[in-house]
Structure formats: structure tokens, C-alpha cells
Enzyme design. Sequence first.
Site, mmCIF file in Angstrom:
data_model
loop_
_atom_site.group_PDB
_atom_site.id
_atom_site.type_symbol
_atom_site.label_atom_id
_atom_site.label_comp_id
_atom_site.label_asym_id
_atom_site.label_seq_id
_atom_site.Cartn_x
_atom_site.Cartn_y
_atom_site.Cartn_z
ATOM 1 N N GLY A 523 97.162 64.031 55.317
ATOM 2 C CA GLY A 523 97.175 65.484 55.197
ATOM 3 C C GLY A 523 97.963 66.115 56.321
ATOM 4 O O GLY A 523 98.210 65.489 57.357
ATOM 5 N N GLY A 525 99.048 70.308 58.033
ATOM 6 C CA GLY A 525 98.922 71.760 57.972
ATOM 7 C C GLY A 525 99.757 72.398 59.056
ATOM 8 O O GLY A 525 100.608 71.740 59.684
ATOM 9 N N GLY A 528 98.902 70.684 62.619
ATOM 10 C CA GLY A 528 99.036 69.265 62.903
ATOM 11 C C GLY A 528 99.024 68.402 61.656
ATOM 12 O O GLY A 528 98.867 68.882 60.532
ATOM 13 N N VAL A 530 97.370 64.852 59.840
ATOM 14 C CA VAL A 530 96.145 64.059 59.841
ATOM 15 C C VAL A 530 96.459 62.651 59.341
ATOM 16 O O VAL A 530 97.122 62.474 58.310
ATOM 17 C CB VAL A 530 95.058 64.700 58.954
ATOM 18 C CG1 VAL A 530 93.755 63.905 59.046
ATOM 19 C CG2 VAL A 530 94.818 66.152 59.367
ATOM 20 N N LYS A 544 93.446 63.818 63.614
ATOM 21 C CA LYS A 544 94.392 64.935 63.547
ATOM 22 C C LYS A 544 95.208 64.993 64.828
ATOM 23 O O LYS A 544 94.670 65.084 65.925
ATOM 24 C CB LYS A 544 93.644 66.255 63.349
ATOM 25 C CG LYS A 544 94.569 67.450 63.244
ATOM 26 C CD LYS A 544 93.793 68.732 62.989
ATOM 27 C CE LYS A 544 94.713 69.918 62.864
ATOM 28 N NZ LYS A 544 93.975 71.180 62.619
ATOM 29 N N ASP A 637 90.718 80.943 57.958
ATOM 30 C CA ASP A 637 91.689 80.265 57.093
ATOM 31 C C ASP A 637 90.966 79.495 55.997
ATOM 32 O O ASP A 637 91.212 78.304 55.794
ATOM 33 C CB ASP A 637 92.567 79.332 57.927
ATOM 34 C CG ASP A 637 93.827 78.909 57.171
ATOM 35 O OD1 ASP A 637 94.367 77.835 57.501
ATOM 36 O OD2 ASP A 637 94.257 79.637 56.248
#
Length: 800
Positions: A523, A525, A528, A530, A544, A637
Site C-alpha cells: 500500500g 499514500g 509513505g 507500506v 510503513k 482523512d
Amino acid sequence: MAAPFLVRHHKNSIFFFFFLSYLLFSVHGLKGGSSLSVENDDDVLVSANGLFTAGFHQVGENAYCFAVWFTDQPTTGGPTVVWMANRDAPVNGKYSKLILFEDGNLALTDAEQYITWSTHTKSTSSNSLQLQLHDTGNLILFEGQQSLWQSFDYPTDTLLPGQALTMNTQLVSSRSCTNYASGFYKLFFDDYDSILRLHYEGPVSSSVFWPDPRFLPREVGRYQYVYNRRASLSSDGGFKSSDGLEFFSADYGIGPQRMMKIDIDGNLRVYSFIEHQTRKEWQVQWQAVSRSCRVHGICGPNSLCTYSQDAGRRCICLHGYKMVNFEDWSYGCAPEFEGCSPDNEGFIKLTQAEFYGYDIRYHPNYTLDSCKKDCLDDCTCKGFQFSYDCHKGIYYCYMKNSLYNGYQMGFYNTMYIKLPKMLVLSFHQKTINDQNVSCVGQAVTPMIRSYEKKHHNKLLNSMAVLGCVIGFIEIIGIVFFWYKSSKHSITIDQCYFPAATAFRKFTYSELKKASRNFSEEIGHGGTGVVYKGILSDNRVAAIKKLKNTNHQGEDEFQTEINTIGRLNHMNLIETWGYCAEGKHRLIVYEYMENGSLAGNLRLGKLNWETRFEIAKGTAKGLAYLHEECLEWVLHCDVKPHNILLDSNYNPKVADFGLSKLFDRDRKGKSNFSTVRGTRGYMAPEWVFNLPITSKVDVFSYGVVILEMITGRSPTGKEQKSDENGDTEPALIDWVRDRINGNGMESWIQEIVNTSMSEEYDQITMENLVNIALQCAEEDRKVRPTMKQVVNMLQHPENYR
């Protein structure tokens, strides 16, 4: 080091009298042949720096202990006691004394004139004897320059900075909030392998529960068989132990007063004394056990410890059992049935429950029926744990001869409890969650000391001379005392504060190895990337790695660390540790097998029931952030990418890199220097520069729910704009248009995503859509709170 003073003790003006005493009296401690009286408030010792006071402290009705406490007090609560001489044998409130005999023995005498506690020290020169309270909080008995005895060698439940915990010392909890006597929990170095451990020694069972007994010491970073057993807390919040345990408080650095304490609930915590503009308080900065129900003995035998955002930790007797002592959960519950009759017994099923220890047999590769048969054939078997080993691909069961250390906390074990068939038939799974039973921390009987003997008054013999001086001090000080007292009110003692989640500090090389040089990305974002990793104890983790290593990246890292360090809820991601090494900033989370909600929505894998449970779980997690944790937290968020799903599709809110903490005294308003969040999920307040409150998360939650129901993304091509920018996602208007333009029979079918077919309940679906639209109202004042959302989801009949 300067000696302490004997001063007049007042709760809120101690420093004022300390200063006056310095002017009027010579510098001295308690000398050989002198004493302190329980009846004289003047008889206290204060350290030279004014931080600590020693004297008689009331612990019950007419019951007193000689103690050391922090001079400065929290706004809500009495003195913070750090040491007691006679916690298990309090003296009477009449005629009791602390006496420094000329032979060198320091002793407490009760009203009957017998000794209840002493140091058993001897001196050859009474003229050089002196008892002093040092700036560190250490009470020391000197003969000249030689120390004969010190309180640091005999700790009670608190470790102060600079005080060593050794192979010969231990911390022991108090019995309850109202009883300072020795309790059931202790911190000590194990004589067998030199590991620093937390141990429960209760009325019916005993066990070690920290470090986690499911792991070998080396798997949790501990070293066995170390010759020199020693641990200490530094004044800047760092802790080091000879067995390899090392950690830093969340507020590490030079600053507030700190202490480490083993609380009445069995958890070990580090506190810092924080002074706000309107209040002073002790705040948790580290704790040993992040999940409070995993402290052994907390609910006693035959009971289950549960945790929820509304009720906190609770103890519940198992079905078929009743509470033994209604004032003390440590005695647990006793069976309401007798005997053993295999032909007339069955099992009740407790999901996501575990009873640690007391296994009599382990059966790998067993079916459920085989486990049941084995337990029914054995009268000593009270039940069994049934689980699946994903690594070996087999089912197994642990047979239990006792039901201790039970807790229910959202993991994958199932417990089967053996009961008479009549009780099995009357059992309902929801009973576990519906019982309204008080939890641990109930006050046990407080200490009471009675005194019936006729007394001879000896208190007035030498008061005449001192009366004028003290009267003069009182006249000068009364105005100052009144002024200070009017600013602060004192209430009942606080036992312990809500805890911050514990962390382990990883090295960068450890995480690089665990993630195979950050090779498997799962993942990413704005803050950062992951990666998946396997830690040294074989736990699968999400690691992360923050993108930015500049000042902004450091700020984001500190925000996330300080936030998640205060959170503990089944619908929030659990954090296992972090790394802050050079330019590297990483955070280690639990790994979520089913990824994000966003990914699952794209694949259309989620049925109606699962989506509804995700809606409820996410609401509970956000409600905890807003109203239940140590400080209020705005996530800022909320979106499907930040809602992760475990192996059972239970939701956990994640990624607090954009979060904001703010004090409750600020009444829910906060200032932000930059706009935060993701386009499409952001509330109108961000665009119109309105005050930011918890309602921004409520708005985002409403958008997420509409996206789950409709399958339409608020950030797709259908996003509309007006002259002021993106004030509201087109998704919200789209849903409202369908409701307003169609009859009650057709609008549900028109907005519900086709992947859910017609499996949903129409009434429940209508309720969920209405809740989502209320959350997504443009006017923040008409949006519900997240706590109200949880209530509406759980009790829809009250809102129709």
C-alpha cells in the site's frame, strides 16, 4: 545536598510556607532523639528543592501511613504518594509517632506505644544522626556522612527517576483505590532466568503475564541469565533493564516530573506530570500491556474480561456461574451447578475468547466432535480451546481443567465451556455482551483504625513558644493560601489514568531484514509506502516507511506516533513499534489480511451483511477517537483506503498521519495551518475556512457509507464543482436526487450497488442511507456525533 526543612503543611501553599520556614528556622532534618507526630500538621519533611514531602498520610478512617509524596498536586486528586513505610499496618490517628531513637533505629509507634515498623538500624553516635528527604524523593538516614538506611531500597508501588530496581527489590501494587495495602501484582526480577516480569499472585491462582508468556524471552528482546539484575528510569523518560528491556516514554526528553508505577489493575505505566493553563495532571506516556484484559487475574476465575468503547473494561461471569464476592472481582465466579454427568452435559460456544493457561492436554489434528468427546469423558475438564493452525493447516484443541484469565477481544480462537444441558439450552451468545456488571476497580473495604483507650494529653507541653511564631506565619500566609485555594479544587484520588498503547523501538536493520529489503509493497499514500514484513517473533507486520525525511516528514512522524500511542480499541489499527534512526522514520502495524475497504469495494467482494458490520465497526472506532481516548482526536482523512479489514473482515481505522489531537477544554474546536484530507471526502469547512471540529470526520464517514452502498466513487468523473470549488461530492447530490425523484418503492433499488443483489434488508438499508445523508449535511451543526451514529445503527427503532 541541602537538608530538608520542617514546615507547616498546606495542600496548595506548601511552597509559600517552605520559603517562610527557610527565613525563620535553621536548616535541619529529623535528628536523633526527635520525632514527628501524626496529630501535628507541622510535622513534615520537605526536600530542599520543594518537590517532595514526607509525613503522615491518611489512608482510611483514622488510619495513617508514613509516606513520601510529590508536593505539587494534580488539579483533580490528592497527593501522589510514591513511598510508604507501613502500607500493610497503618497506625492510629491519635498519639502515633515517627521516632528517630538515639541508638539509630527509625521506628513508627502506634497509639498503644508499640512499634509497628522500623529500619532496625544502629548507630554509635546519636549526635550525628539525621533523617533527610533528598531532592530525588529518597528518604535517607545518615550517621555523619554514612547512609544507614534509605527508602529507595524498599520501594512500594512506584519507581522514581534514578531509583534502581534490583534483584532484592520489587514493586507491588496497592489493593484498590481506597486500600493502599499490598495488592496482587508485582514487578520483579525472576530468580530463575533474571528476566524482569509482571506477576499476578491472587487469592485462588498465580501466573506471570508480562512479557507475554506465549513467546520465548529472546523473541521479545530479553536476555536470560544475566548476572547483574538492575533496572532504572531516567529523568528524561528512558528506561533500561539488564535483561535487554529498553524503551522511551512518548514525551521523551528533559521536562516534566516522571514516575513508573504498577497500578491496581496490574499494568505497569510511566507517567509525566503535565501542567496545562487550567489544570495539572499525571498523563500516561508508556505502559507494559496495551490490551488491559490480558492482565492475568483481573476478573478472577470462571469469568470473562471484555472491552468496549462505551463501558471500558468489564468483568462478566460465565453462563452458569455467579459472582463470589460482589465487592471484589479478584475472587471471580463460582458454578451454580454441581457434579459431573457426561450423559447430561453439553457445551456453549464463546467466539473470539481465550482462557490462558491451565491446559491438561493438547490435541493436534482433532475435529470439533473429537475434542468434545474427550472433554465429556473427563470430569476434570471444564472446557477447551478450539482453533485453526494456518501454518500447519490443521485444527487443534487445548483441554482446560480451570477457567482462568478469560478475555474476549476480537481474535480468532473459539472457547467451548462444558455445562449441564439445561444451562446450555438457556444460553444465548448475546448474553455475554448484554450483562451490566461493574468492572475491576470497585472499592474493597478501606482501612479503618479504631482507638478506644483513654488518652493522656501531652500535646500542649511545648506549644506556647511556637504559637506566636506560627500565628505570625498564618497571618501573613492566609491571604496567599486563600488565593491559591480558590483557583484549584481537590476531589477524590485518581487510581490510574487511561493508558497509552505500548511501543517497541525497532532498529532500521531489523525492519529492513523483516521486510526483505522493503521488497513487498502492500500500500501507499501521501505520507509513505507500506511494506509487508515478518518480525523476529514470526508475526506478520505492515511496515510503513515515511516518504519525507525533511522537517515536514519529521512532523508527520511525530504526529502519528504521539497519536497512536494514546489509542486502544478493537476497531483501530494496533501499532507494535516504530523506528527513528537517522533519516529513517518507520512505523510497524499489525498486518490486515484482507487489505483496505477501497480494494474490496473495487473487487465487489463484500456482501450486504459484511458492509453493514464494517459501517458499525468504523463508527465505533471514530466515536472512540472523538470521545473516549486520552485526548480528543480528529482523524481528518477518513476514506476507504484508511479502513483496513482483518481476516474476518472486521474493520480497523488506520493512518493517523493527518490526525490532530486537542484538549477537551477547548470544546471541540481546533485550528489547522493547512487543509487536510482527501478530495471528495473532505467536509465543506475546509473549503470555506470554517472552524474544524470532529464533524469533519462525521462528514467523511457519511461519504464512505454512501460509497459502500452505491459503489460510486466520490472522486470519480462525476465529481461536480461550483464557483467556490468542490464544496460537496456529486455522489451526495446523486443519492438525494434519486430519493426525491422516485417513490419509496424504487429509490432503494436504484442506488444500491448491483453486487449486493437483493440480499439486504430494505428497512435497515433505508436507515443506513438516511444516517449517511445526515452525516454528509453541508451544515456541520445538524450532523450527528459519531457516538449518536453508533446508537442509531445499534438501536434504529429509537430514531424512526
